[in-house]
Design an enzyme around this catalytic site. Structure first.
Site, PDB file in Angstrom:
ATOM      1  N   ILE A  13       0.836  -1.197   0.000  1.00  0.00           N
ATOM      2  CA  ILE A  13       0.000   0.000   0.000  1.00  0.00           C
ATOM      3  C   ILE A  13       0.869   1.245   0.000  1.00  0.00           C
ATOM      4  O   ILE A  13       0.629   2.200  -0.751  1.00  0.00           O
ATOM      5  CB  ILE A  13      -0.960  -0.002   1.201  1.00  0.00           C
ATOM      6  CG1 ILE A  13      -1.876  -1.220   1.161  1.00  0.00           C
ATOM      7  CG2 ILE A  13      -1.801   1.277   1.218  1.00  0.00           C
ATOM      8  CD1 ILE A  13      -2.762  -1.381   2.398  1.00  0.00           C
ATOM      9  N   ALA A  74       3.587   2.779   8.189  1.00  0.00           N
ATOM     10  CA  ALA A  74       4.448   1.744   8.760  1.00  0.00           C
ATOM     11  C   ALA A  74       3.782   1.103   9.968  1.00  0.00           C
ATOM     12  O   ALA A  74       3.167   1.777  10.781  1.00  0.00           O
ATOM     13  CB  ALA A  74       5.795   2.343   9.153  1.00  0.00           C
ATOM     14  N   SER A 117      -7.518   1.597  10.365  1.00  0.00           N
ATOM     15  CA  SER A 117      -8.045   0.314   9.920  1.00  0.00           C
ATOM     16  C   SER A 117      -9.488   0.130  10.344  1.00  0.00           C
ATOM     17  O   SER A 117      -9.914   0.643  11.393  1.00  0.00           O
ATOM     18  CB  SER A 117      -7.204  -0.817  10.521  1.00  0.00           C
ATOM     19  OG  SER A 117      -7.816  -2.070  10.352  1.00  0.00           O
ATOM     20  N   TYR A 141      -3.935  -5.775  17.046  1.00  0.00           N
ATOM     21  CA  TYR A 141      -3.745  -4.916  15.879  1.00  0.00           C
ATOM     22  C   TYR A 141      -4.794  -3.811  15.830  1.00  0.00           C
ATOM     23  O   TYR A 141      -4.468  -2.627  15.703  1.00  0.00           O
ATOM     24  CB  TYR A 141      -3.806  -5.744  14.592  1.00  0.00           C
ATOM     25  CG  TYR A 141      -3.934  -4.890  13.352  1.00  0.00           C
ATOM     26  CD1 TYR A 141      -2.865  -4.129  12.907  1.00  0.00           C
ATOM     27  CD2 TYR A 141      -5.142  -4.821  12.651  1.00  0.00           C
ATOM     28  CE1 TYR A 141      -2.979  -3.324  11.787  1.00  0.00           C
ATOM     29  CE2 TYR A 141      -5.258  -4.023  11.524  1.00  0.00           C
ATOM     30  CZ  TYR A 141      -4.180  -3.272  11.092  1.00  0.00           C
ATOM     31  OH  TYR A 141      -4.298  -2.467  10.003  1.00  0.00           O
ATOM     32  N   LYS A 145      -4.260   0.347  16.354  1.00  0.00           N
ATOM     33  CA  LYS A 145      -4.664   1.374  15.396  1.00  0.00           C
ATOM     34  C   LYS A 145      -5.555   2.426  16.059  1.00  0.00           C
ATOM     35  O   LYS A 145      -5.453   3.625  15.769  1.00  0.00           O
ATOM     36  CB  LYS A 145      -5.378   0.738  14.204  1.00  0.00           C
ATOM     37  CG  LYS A 145      -4.455   0.032  13.234  1.00  0.00           C
ATOM     38  CD  LYS A 145      -3.487   1.015  12.592  1.00  0.00           C
ATOM     39  CE  LYS A 145      -2.632   0.371  11.524  1.00  0.00           C
ATOM     40  NZ  LYS A 145      -1.728   1.352  10.871  1.00  0.00           N
ATOM     41  N   PHE A 174     -10.424  -0.829   4.549  1.00  0.00           N
ATOM     42  CA  PHE A 174     -10.893  -2.193   4.695  1.00  0.00           C
ATOM     43  C   PHE A 174      -9.974  -3.125   3.919  1.00  0.00           C
ATOM     44  O   PHE A 174      -8.775  -2.886   3.878  1.00  0.00           O
ATOM     45  CB  PHE A 174     -12.374  -2.230   4.292  1.00  0.00           C
ATOM     46  CG  PHE A 174     -13.195  -1.364   5.234  1.00  0.00           C
ATOM     47  CD1 PHE A 174     -13.955  -1.943   6.228  1.00  0.00           C
ATOM     48  CD2 PHE A 174     -13.143   0.016   5.178  1.00  0.00           C
ATOM     49  CE1 PHE A 174     -14.663  -1.167   7.132  1.00  0.00           C
ATOM     50  CE2 PHE A 174     -13.841   0.804   6.079  1.00  0.00           C
ATOM     51  CZ  PHE A 174     -14.607   0.210   7.062  1.00  0.00           C
ATOM     52  N   ASN A 175     -10.452  -4.156   3.326  1.00  0.00           N
ATOM     53  CA  ASN A 175      -9.561  -5.127   2.675  1.00  0.00           C
ATOM     54  C   ASN A 175      -9.062  -4.589   1.344  1.00  0.00           C
ATOM     55  O   ASN A 175      -9.833  -4.431   0.395  1.00  0.00           O
ATOM     56  CB  ASN A 175     -10.289  -6.456   2.489  1.00  0.00           C
ATOM     57  CG  ASN A 175     -10.450  -7.172   3.813  1.00  0.00           C
ATOM     58  OD1 ASN A 175     -10.946  -6.602   4.777  1.00  0.00           O
ATOM     59  ND2 ASN A 175     -10.040  -8.426   3.864  1.00  0.00           N
ATOM     60  N   ARG A 222     -16.529  -8.818   3.691  1.00  0.00           N
ATOM     61  CA  ARG A 222     -15.558  -7.742   3.786  1.00  0.00           C
ATOM     62  C   ARG A 222     -15.819  -6.678   2.716  1.00  0.00           C
ATOM     63  O   ARG A 222     -16.441  -6.944   1.689  1.00  0.00           O
ATOM     64  CB  ARG A 222     -14.137  -8.284   3.602  1.00  0.00           C
ATOM     65  CG  ARG A 222     -13.667  -9.167   4.740  1.00  0.00           C
ATOM     66  CD  ARG A 222     -13.445  -8.355   6.001  1.00  0.00           C
ATOM     67  NE  ARG A 222     -12.958  -9.201   7.088  1.00  0.00           N
ATOM     68  CZ  ARG A 222     -13.727  -9.807   7.969  1.00  0.00           C
ATOM     69  NH1 ARG A 222     -15.044  -9.679   7.894  1.00  0.00           N
ATOM     70  NH2 ARG A 222     -13.199 -10.525   8.936  1.00  0.00           N
ATOM     71  N   ARG A 284      -9.750 -17.850  11.920  1.00  0.00           N
ATOM     72  CA  ARG A 284      -8.559 -17.227  12.470  1.00  0.00           C
ATOM     73  C   ARG A 284      -8.963 -16.361  13.654  1.00  0.00           C
ATOM     74  O   ARG A 284      -9.976 -15.655  13.588  1.00  0.00           O
ATOM     75  CB  ARG A 284      -7.869 -16.355  11.421  1.00  0.00           C
ATOM     76  CG  ARG A 284      -7.313 -17.108  10.239  1.00  0.00           C
ATOM     77  CD  ARG A 284      -6.574 -16.190   9.289  1.00  0.00           C
ATOM     78  NE  ARG A 284      -7.418 -15.104   8.819  1.00  0.00           N
ATOM     79  CZ  ARG A 284      -7.036 -14.189   7.922  1.00  0.00           C
ATOM     80  NH1 ARG A 284      -5.806 -14.235   7.439  1.00  0.00           N
ATOM     81  NH2 ARG A 284      -7.854 -13.249   7.525  1.00  0.00           N
TER      82      ARG A 284
END
Length: 325
Positions: A13, A74, A117, A141, A145, A174-175, A222, A284
């Protein structure tokens, strides 16, 4: 001509963002430790500094040339892995952002576009999330964010109290899939599209993580967005900050519709002409069932729009992946 520092600008990205900033008439410095990025992804016209946000010498070097703003991408971005490595995730994403903001203050840099995110929402109990939807992240995660957004907002408040200029905006997206150039493609071992492509190239059967979610077909839903559209939104935000145009603290970058993983697999079959029936693997940890965003505010303020269909996104990703291999 303004110069923007793109942290994580050697990533999938980030490199698209760096290239878009260059094509919109800006100079670019890229800071990346290449832990997941690639040197060859960095545009030739950009100044490259190798190092992480936790590397004080590299961070100082990134601000050697005049910097007018920072696009901060980053970080450690894998929600599922973050559950297993929470301390690493917070060190990279929270401590790293603190170090970056401190370096910006020292260098007198007053603008930041922060890559946030959809993970900050967790599993929302609404059909479409807006910027006012309560945040409830379900992984380190997503939590990291959200803390990044708080840091950005608190730094703006502190600057105002001290009579300093500071403006920032967080983009929750998003994705991200697709490619705008064959030179840059998604190489993450954790993201769905490259995992599927790798399996197809190796003659293996792609897998879906969980088919027992409370969604119409049981697989995750998603909001898939094209990386080029994401990059354009970052450049638009940078432009507004440069011109002093007031922005909301956060914006969603989403389609408003979404697609299930099963629908995504069907689209991959159509665009690659490779027929397959995915196997079903366990869920997951940290993966919400469904998350789709309302991008109305970003459309109004950042000229955000979905410029690609799902098939077009996958086709561009497939083309870039085949070129790289």
């Amino acid at each position: 001509m303004t110069r923007w520092l793109v942290t994580g600008g050697a990533g999938y990205i980030g490199a698209h963002v760096a290239e878009t900033l260059l094509t919109t008439g800006r100079e670019v410095t890229v800071l990346d430790d290449l832990s997941s990025g690639h040197r060859e992804f960095v545009p030739e016209q950009a100044t490259f500094v190798e190092g992480s946000l936790l590397d004080h010498d590299a961070l100082r070097q990134a601000f050697t040339e005049r910097v007018d703003g920072v696009v901060h991408l980053a970080g450690f971005k894998y929600a599922g892995v973050s559950v297993q490595r929470p301390l690493h995730t917070y060190r990279q994403n929270v401590t790293g952002t603190i170090e970056l903001l401190a370096a910006m203050r020292e260098a007198g840099v007053t603008r930041m576009v922060f890559s946030s995110s959809a993970g900050v929402y967790g599993t929302p109990h609404v059909d479409r999330v807006t910027e006012e939807t309560p945040t409830a992240p379900e992984s380190p995660y997503g939590q990291s964010k959200l803390v990044g957004e708080w840091l950005l907002a608190d730094e703006a408040k502190a600057a105002a109290l001290a009579g300093r200029a500071f403006s920032g905006v967080a983009l929750r997206y998003f994705n991200v899939i697709g490619s705008s150039t064959p030179r840059i493609h998604d190489t993450s071992p954790h993201n769905l599209i490259p995992k599927v492509f790798t399996a197809l190239r190796e003659g293996q059967t792609p897998q879906i993580n969980g088919n027992d979610y409370p969604t119409p077909d049981g697989t995750n839903v998603r909001d898939y967005v094209h990386v080029g559209d994401i990059a354009l939104a970052h450049a638009a935000a940078a432009d507004r900050l440069e011109r002093g145009i007031p922005l909301r603290p956060v914006y969603n970058l989403g389609s408003g519709t979404g697609a299930s993983v099963t629908q995504l697999m069907d689209a991959i079959t159509r665009t690659t002409d490779i027929a397959f029936t995915p196997t079903i693997a366990p869920r997951r940890p940290g993966d919400p069932a469904s998350i789709v965003a309302d991008g109305t505010a970003a459309a109004r303020d950042l000229d955000w729009t979905m410029r690609h269909t799902l098939d077009e996104m996958i086709s561009s990703a497939w083309s870039a992946a085949r070129t790289a291999n």
